[in-house]
Design an enzyme around this catalytic site. Structure first.
Site, PDB file in Angstrom:
ATOM      1  N   TYR A   1       0.976  -1.416   0.060  1.00  0.00           N
ATOM      2  CA  TYR A   1       0.120  -0.048  -0.015  1.00  0.00           C
ATOM      3  C   TYR A   1       0.970   1.377   0.055  1.00  0.00           C
ATOM      4  O   TYR A   1       1.938   1.218   0.266  1.00  0.00           O
ATOM      5  CB  TYR A   1      -1.016  -0.109   1.148  1.00  0.00           C
ATOM      6  CG  TYR A   1      -0.275   0.436   2.572  1.00  0.00           C
ATOM      7  CD1 TYR A   1       0.525  -0.622   2.975  1.00  0.00           C
ATOM      8  CD2 TYR A   1      -0.516   1.513   3.180  1.00  0.00           C
ATOM      9  CE1 TYR A   1       0.936  -0.285   4.474  1.00  0.00           C
ATOM     10  CE2 TYR A   1      -0.074   1.881   4.462  1.00  0.00           C
ATOM     11  CZ  TYR A   1       0.721   0.967   5.056  1.00  0.00           C
ATOM     12  OH  TYR A   1       1.585   1.065   6.171  1.00  0.00           O
TER      13      TYR A   1
ATOM     14  N   LYS B   1       6.401  -1.825   1.843  1.00  0.00           N
ATOM     15  CA  LYS B   1       5.133  -1.309   2.741  1.00  0.00           C
ATOM     16  C   LYS B   1       3.987  -2.318   2.693  1.00  0.00           C
ATOM     17  O   LYS B   1       3.050  -2.067   1.852  1.00  0.00           O
ATOM     18  CB  LYS B   1       4.885  -0.149   1.872  1.00  0.00           C
ATOM     19  CG  LYS B   1       4.118   1.051   2.894  1.00  0.00           C
ATOM     20  CD  LYS B   1       4.071   2.497   2.286  1.00  0.00           C
ATOM     21  CE  LYS B   1       3.138   3.408   3.082  1.00  0.00           C
ATOM     22  NZ  LYS B   1       3.301   3.073   4.823  1.00  0.00           N
TER      23      LYS B   1
ATOM     24  N   GLU C   1      12.240   2.539  14.094  1.00  0.00           N
ATOM     25  CA  GLU C   1      11.523   3.830  13.605  1.00  0.00           C
ATOM     26  C   GLU C   1      10.294   4.065  14.362  1.00  0.00           C
ATOM     27  O   GLU C   1       9.896   3.115  15.247  1.00  0.00           O
ATOM     28  CB  GLU C   1      11.309   3.721  11.858  1.00  0.00           C
ATOM     29  CG  GLU C   1      10.435   2.285  11.478  1.00  0.00           C
ATOM     30  CD  GLU C   1      10.213   2.174  10.056  1.00  0.00           C
ATOM     31  OE1 GLU C   1      10.419   3.319   9.487  1.00  0.00           O
ATOM     32  OE2 GLU C   1      10.124   0.907   9.615  1.00  0.00           O
TER      33      GLU C   1
ATOM     34  N   LEU D   1      11.114   1.406   6.738  1.00  0.00           N
ATOM     35  CA  LEU D   1      10.559   1.831   5.641  1.00  0.00           C
ATOM     36  C   LEU D   1      11.326   2.936   4.937  1.00  0.00           C
ATOM     37  O   LEU D   1      11.702   3.947   5.924  1.00  0.00           O
ATOM     38  CB  LEU D   1       9.119   1.940   5.601  1.00  0.00           C
ATOM     39  CG  LEU D   1       8.373   2.516   4.479  1.00  0.00           C
ATOM     40  CD1 LEU D   1       7.933   1.369   3.957  1.00  0.00           C
ATOM     41  CD2 LEU D   1       7.254   3.357   4.740  1.00  0.00           C
TER      42      LEU D   1
HETATM   43  N1  PDD Z   1       2.998   5.139   7.291  1.00  0.00           N
HETATM   44  N2  PDD Z   1       7.648   3.821   8.896  1.00  0.00           N
HETATM   45  C1  PDD Z   1       6.776   3.326   8.820  1.00  0.00           C
HETATM   46  C2  PDD Z   1       6.635   1.916   9.521  1.00  0.00           C
HETATM   47  C3  PDD Z   1       5.564   3.987   8.370  1.00  0.00           C
HETATM   48  O1  PDD Z   1       4.276   3.048   8.302  1.00  0.00           O
HETATM   49  C4  PDD Z   1       5.433   5.247   7.669  1.00  0.00           C
HETATM   50  C5  PDD Z   1       4.263   5.725   6.794  1.00  0.00           C
HETATM   51  C6  PDD Z   1       6.810   5.818   7.831  1.00  0.00           C
HETATM   52  C7  PDD Z   1       6.743   7.167   6.904  1.00  0.00           C
HETATM   53  O2  PDD Z   1       6.852   6.981   5.402  1.00  0.00           O
HETATM   54  P1  PDD Z   1       6.313   8.340   4.496  1.00  0.00           P
HETATM   55  O3  PDD Z   1       6.916   9.584   4.948  1.00  0.00           O
HETATM   56  O4  PDD Z   1       6.741   7.871   3.218  1.00  0.00           O
HETATM   57  O5  PDD Z   1       4.770   8.205   4.864  1.00  0.00           O
HETATM   58  C8  PDD Z   1       7.914   5.395   8.102  1.00  0.00           C
HETATM   59  C9  PDD Z   1       1.882   5.543   6.695  1.00  0.00           C
HETATM   60  C10 PDD Z   1       1.441   7.030   6.703  1.00  0.00           C
HETATM   61  C11 PDD Z   1       0.816   4.807   7.108  1.00  0.00           C
HETATM   62  O6  PDD Z   1       0.876   3.512   7.283  1.00  0.00           O
HETATM   63  O7  PDD Z   1      -0.347   5.261   7.439  1.00  0.00           O
END
Ligand code: PDD
Length: 297
Positions: free
Chosen positions: A37, A151, A183, A208
């Site tokens: 996703y 992801k 993270e 991620l």
């Molecule tokens: N999540 N690390 C994890 C485990 C994440 O799920 C996310 C983002 C990030 C930040 O990635 P980005 O800057 O590309 O959004 C880091 C999204 C927002 C979610 O699962 O809703």
């Protein structure tokens, strides 16, 4: 979601009311979490970092051997049409691609048609009150698998972590492996040292590759900050002068406390404030994906 939900979704090739959107029970996304996703922010009509989000989607799909159903310009056209049909000016676009529908068996056959779902979420992304007050963080063990760079929609470890966050009356969890922070449960973690260096974990299968991380680090470098990409410990985080986290759904949030210990002077620190202001300025210079229309918020 409620029965009065008026959102329009894109599902299996068509725009339909979200309340009527259905997926077959035999979809491998439902049965195995066999899918990936993306979450992309929409701020004042701007589709934020669309190109790198679509590139990460393509990479996630390739890593688990699902054919990418669309080329990047086709994905963007669907996203813009979704924004237009929903009048989405501020919120999120959720994209999910699963391997498709098949008889339940762990191994998959070649040639399945991937299932594609997009829907909007109306929630303000920018200027969260937390940007002023700072967030309460709890730390807990990172219980995820060894390919956190994908992801994946298999999010059980994060579901458990976020439940612990809500039980603790906190805002986010920072996950640990040994004494190191990997993270956030859904965000990238940063600390600022007494010398003013910004530290965030280096990219590897343990985290991620955050798209907001990419943009924030670019801005930080342009502003002359020293970025150190390396693992950092919980003890280092507790001793930091500032800490913050980034994600598409929050952009950037300063940290007030970690496990109850105040970080810095608890106010959003100067490094955070500078980066956040620069991020929002750069964003407003971008063209709108779809012009504002009367009656849309
Ligand atoms: N999540 N690390 C994890 C485990 C994440 O799920 C996310 C983002 C990030 C930040 O990635 P980005 O800057 O590309 O959004 C880091 C999204 C927002 C979610 O699962 O809703």
């Amino acid at each position: 979601m409620t029965t009065t939900d008026t959102r329009i979704a894109f599902i299996r090739g068509q725009f339909v009311p979200l309340a009527e959107a259905v997926i077959p029970v035999m979809d491998r996304g439902f049965l195995f979490g066999d899918g990936v996703y993306e979450v992309t922010a929409v701020i004042e009509g701007r589709l934020v970092d669309d190109t790198p989000h679509l590139a990460r989607l393509a990479r996630s799909l390739a890593e688990i051997d699902i054919p990418n159903p669309f080329a990047a310009p086709e994905w963007t056209a669907i996203e813009k049409e979704l924004m237009r049909r929903n009048g989405l000016r501020n919120g999120l676009i959720y994209i999910q691609v699963t391997r498709g529908v098949a008889e339940r068996a762990f191994a998959y056959a070649d040639g399945l048609a991937p299932t594609v779902v997009l829907f909007p979420q109306f929630q303000p992304v920018q200027y969260s009150p937390l940007t002023k007050t700072g967030a309460r963080i709890i730390t807990l063990p990172d219980q995820r698998w060894t390919r956190c760079d994908i992801k994946s929609t298999s999010l059980l470890a994060q579901v458990m972590a976020k439940h612990a966050v809500s039980q603790a009356g906190a805002h986010e969890a920072w996950m640990t492996r040994g004494d190191q922070i990997t993270e956030g449960a859904s965000s990238t973690a940063y600390i600022v040292t007494a010398g003013g260096d910004v530290i965030t974990r280096d990219l590897s299968p343990a985290v991620l590759p955050g798209i907001t991380r990419q943009t924030i680090l670019k801005i930080a470098r342009a502003r002359g900050l020293t970025i150190v990409e390396r693992p950092f410990t919980r003890a280092e985080a507790l001793a930091a002068t500032e800490a913050f986290y980034t994600s598409a759904s929050t952009i950037a949030i300063p940290v007030a406390t970690i496990d109850g210990h105040p970080i810095g002077d608890r106010e959003p620190g100067p490094v955070f404030q500078d980066l956040y202001a620069a991020y929002m300025r750069d964003l407003m210079d971008l063209p709108e994906a779809w012009p504002a229309e009367d009656g849309h918020g």
